[in-house]
Design a protein around this motif. Structure first.
Motif, short mmCIF file in Angstrom:
data_model
loop_
_atom_site.label_atom_id
_atom_site.label_comp_id
_atom_site.label_asym_id
_atom_site.label_seq_id
_atom_site.Cartn_x
_atom_site.Cartn_y
_atom_site.Cartn_z
N LYS A 8 0.80 -1.30 0.06
CA LYS A 8 0.10 -0.22 0.11
C LYS A 8 0.94 1.22 0.15
O LYS A 8 0.71 2.13 -0.64
CB LYS A 8 -0.95 0.02 1.21
CG LYS A 8 -2.00 1.01 1.31
CD LYS A 8 -3.01 0.95 2.44
CE LYS A 8 -3.75 1.94 2.51
NZ LYS A 8 -4.56 2.06 3.68
N ARG A 9 1.80 1.28 0.84
CA ARG A 9 2.87 2.43 0.77
C ARG A 9 3.38 2.64 -0.59
O ARG A 9 3.79 3.73 -0.83
CB ARG A 9 3.99 2.01 1.92
CG ARG A 9 4.91 3.26 1.88
CD ARG A 9 5.84 3.15 3.26
NE ARG A 9 6.66 1.78 3.31
CZ ARG A 9 6.42 0.77 4.07
NH1 ARG A 9 5.78 0.81 4.93
NH2 ARG A 9 7.34 -0.17 3.82
N GLY A 10 3.79 1.73 -1.46
CA GLY A 10 4.48 1.46 -2.47
C GLY A 10 3.73 2.10 -3.50
O GLY A 10 3.95 2.93 -4.39
N ALA A 17 4.63 10.15 -6.68
CA ALA A 17 5.71 10.41 -7.83
C ALA A 17 5.05 10.78 -9.27
O ALA A 17 5.57 11.68 -9.79
CB ALA A 17 6.48 9.14 -7.83
N ALA A 18 3.88 9.94 -9.73
CA ALA A 18 3.62 10.38 -10.88
C ALA A 18 2.95 11.90 -10.88
O ALA A 18 3.18 12.68 -11.68
CB ALA A 18 2.35 9.55 -11.22
N TRP A 19 2.32 12.21 -9.76
CA TRP A 19 1.88 13.55 -9.54
C TRP A 19 2.89 14.51 -9.74
O TRP A 19 2.82 15.58 -10.41
CB TRP A 19 1.03 13.79 -8.25
CG TRP A 19 0.82 15.01 -7.86
CD1 TRP A 19 -0.27 15.93 -8.23
CD2 TRP A 19 1.64 15.89 -6.84
NE1 TRP A 19 -0.30 17.08 -7.68
CE2 TRP A 19 1.01 17.06 -6.75
CE3 TRP A 19 2.70 15.63 -6.14
CZ2 TRP A 19 1.35 17.93 -5.84
CZ3 TRP A 19 3.03 16.67 -5.48
CH2 TRP A 19 2.68 18.05 -5.06
N PHE A 20 4.06 14.19 -8.96
CA PHE A 20 5.25 15.06 -8.86
C PHE A 20 5.81 15.39 -10.36
O PHE A 20 6.05 16.37 -10.78
CB PHE A 20 6.33 14.52 -8.05
CG PHE A 20 7.30 15.37 -7.82
CD1 PHE A 20 7.60 16.51 -7.04
CD2 PHE A 20 8.56 14.79 -8.42
CE1 PHE A 20 8.65 17.21 -6.61
CE2 PHE A 20 9.80 15.66 -8.25
CZ PHE A 20 9.97 16.74 -7.44
N LEU A 21 6.04 14.11 -10.77
CA LEU A 21 6.55 14.40 -12.53
C LEU A 21 5.42 14.96 -13.31
O LEU A 21 6.08 15.72 -14.33
CB LEU A 21 6.65 12.88 -12.95
CG LEU A 21 7.74 12.14 -12.28
CD1 LEU A 21 7.95 10.47 -12.39
CD2 LEU A 21 9.17 12.81 -12.60
N ARG A 22 4.28 14.87 -13.41
CA ARG A 22 3.45 15.79 -13.97
C ARG A 22 3.44 17.27 -13.82
O ARG A 22 3.76 17.94 -14.94
CB ARG A 22 1.91 15.21 -13.79
CG ARG A 22 1.50 13.99 -14.36
CD ARG A 22 -0.07 13.72 -14.37
NE ARG A 22 -0.39 12.38 -14.39
CZ ARG A 22 -0.62 11.38 -13.67
NH1 ARG A 22 -0.68 11.69 -12.25
NH2 ARG A 22 -0.94 10.18 -13.87
N ALA A 61 11.95 9.31 6.26
CA ALA A 61 12.99 10.07 5.38
C ALA A 61 14.59 9.50 5.59
O ALA A 61 15.14 9.26 4.56
CB ALA A 61 13.05 11.59 5.70
N ALA A 62 14.94 9.16 6.79
CA ALA A 62 16.30 8.41 7.18
C ALA A 62 16.60 7.43 6.34
O ALA A 62 17.49 6.93 5.92
CB ALA A 62 16.65 8.56 8.50
N ASP A 63 15.61 6.31 6.19
CA ASP A 63 15.43 5.13 5.42
C ASP A 63 15.60 5.41 3.95
O ASP A 63 16.19 4.17 3.25
CB ASP A 63 14.33 4.37 5.75
CG ASP A 63 14.28 3.86 7.17
OD1 ASP A 63 15.08 3.89 7.90
OD2 ASP A 63 13.25 3.61 7.66
N VAL A 101 10.07 8.98 -1.80
CA VAL A 101 9.06 9.45 -1.02
C VAL A 101 9.05 9.14 0.24
O VAL A 101 9.07 7.84 0.60
CB VAL A 101 7.55 9.06 -1.88
CG1 VAL A 101 6.49 9.61 -1.15
CG2 VAL A 101 7.63 9.60 -3.33
N ALA A 102 8.83 9.84 1.33
CA ALA A 102 8.67 9.76 2.79
C ALA A 102 7.46 10.70 3.14
O ALA A 102 7.22 11.96 2.63
CB ALA A 102 10.00 10.04 3.39
N PRO A 103 6.88 10.47 4.20
CA PRO A 103 5.77 11.27 4.77
C PRO A 103 6.16 12.68 5.14
O PRO A 103 7.33 12.94 5.60
CB PRO A 103 5.27 10.57 6.08
CG PRO A 103 5.87 9.18 5.76
CD PRO A 103 7.00 9.10 5.07
#
Length: 116
Positions: A8-10, A17-22, A61-63, A101-103
């Motif tokens: 679900k996270r993926g 990511a798709a939104w960001f690239l658009r 984010a650290a991961d 992507v991280a929260p």
């Protein structure tokens, strides 16, 4: 249950990511495209450029620093080789990108990360 949460996270990360690239002017031409050599999360085009994008989503984010390595990029590159004739017609530039992507963080776009 852990596997379902990761899936679900993926999927959520891929949507972000798709939104960001658009927003950056890319057009999504493929998502979760499977080949015998591996899967490409997103395939995007902008003008005469095509990018095969690996999306990494983590709860911290650290991961993200350890989320991608050379073997994962080799898998994406191998899949891109198979997919290029279908998706890359009339393209002059091909690249492998990573989006992390991280929260509560803006997505981090690493363009053209593979030079193997």
């Amino acid at each position: 249950m852990n596997r379902l949460a990761a899936e679900k996270r993926g999927r959520r990360g891929e949507a972000i990511a798709a939104w960001f690239l658009r927003l950056k002017g890319w057009r999504i031409v493929g998502a979760r495209v499977k080949t015998p050599r591996g899967e490409v999360d997103l395939i995007v085009r902008r003008g005469k450029s095509i990018a095969f994008v690996e999306v990494k989503a983590r709860t911290k984010a650290a991961d993200l620093a350890t989320a991608i390595d050379a073997s994962r990029l080799r898998r994406v590159a191998a899949a891109a080789e198979i997919l290029l004739p279908k998706y890359g017609k009339e393209c002059e530039n091909m690249q492998i990108d990573v989006i992390m992507v991280a929260p509560w963080r803006f997505p981090k776009h690493l363009p053209n990360v593979w030079h193997g």
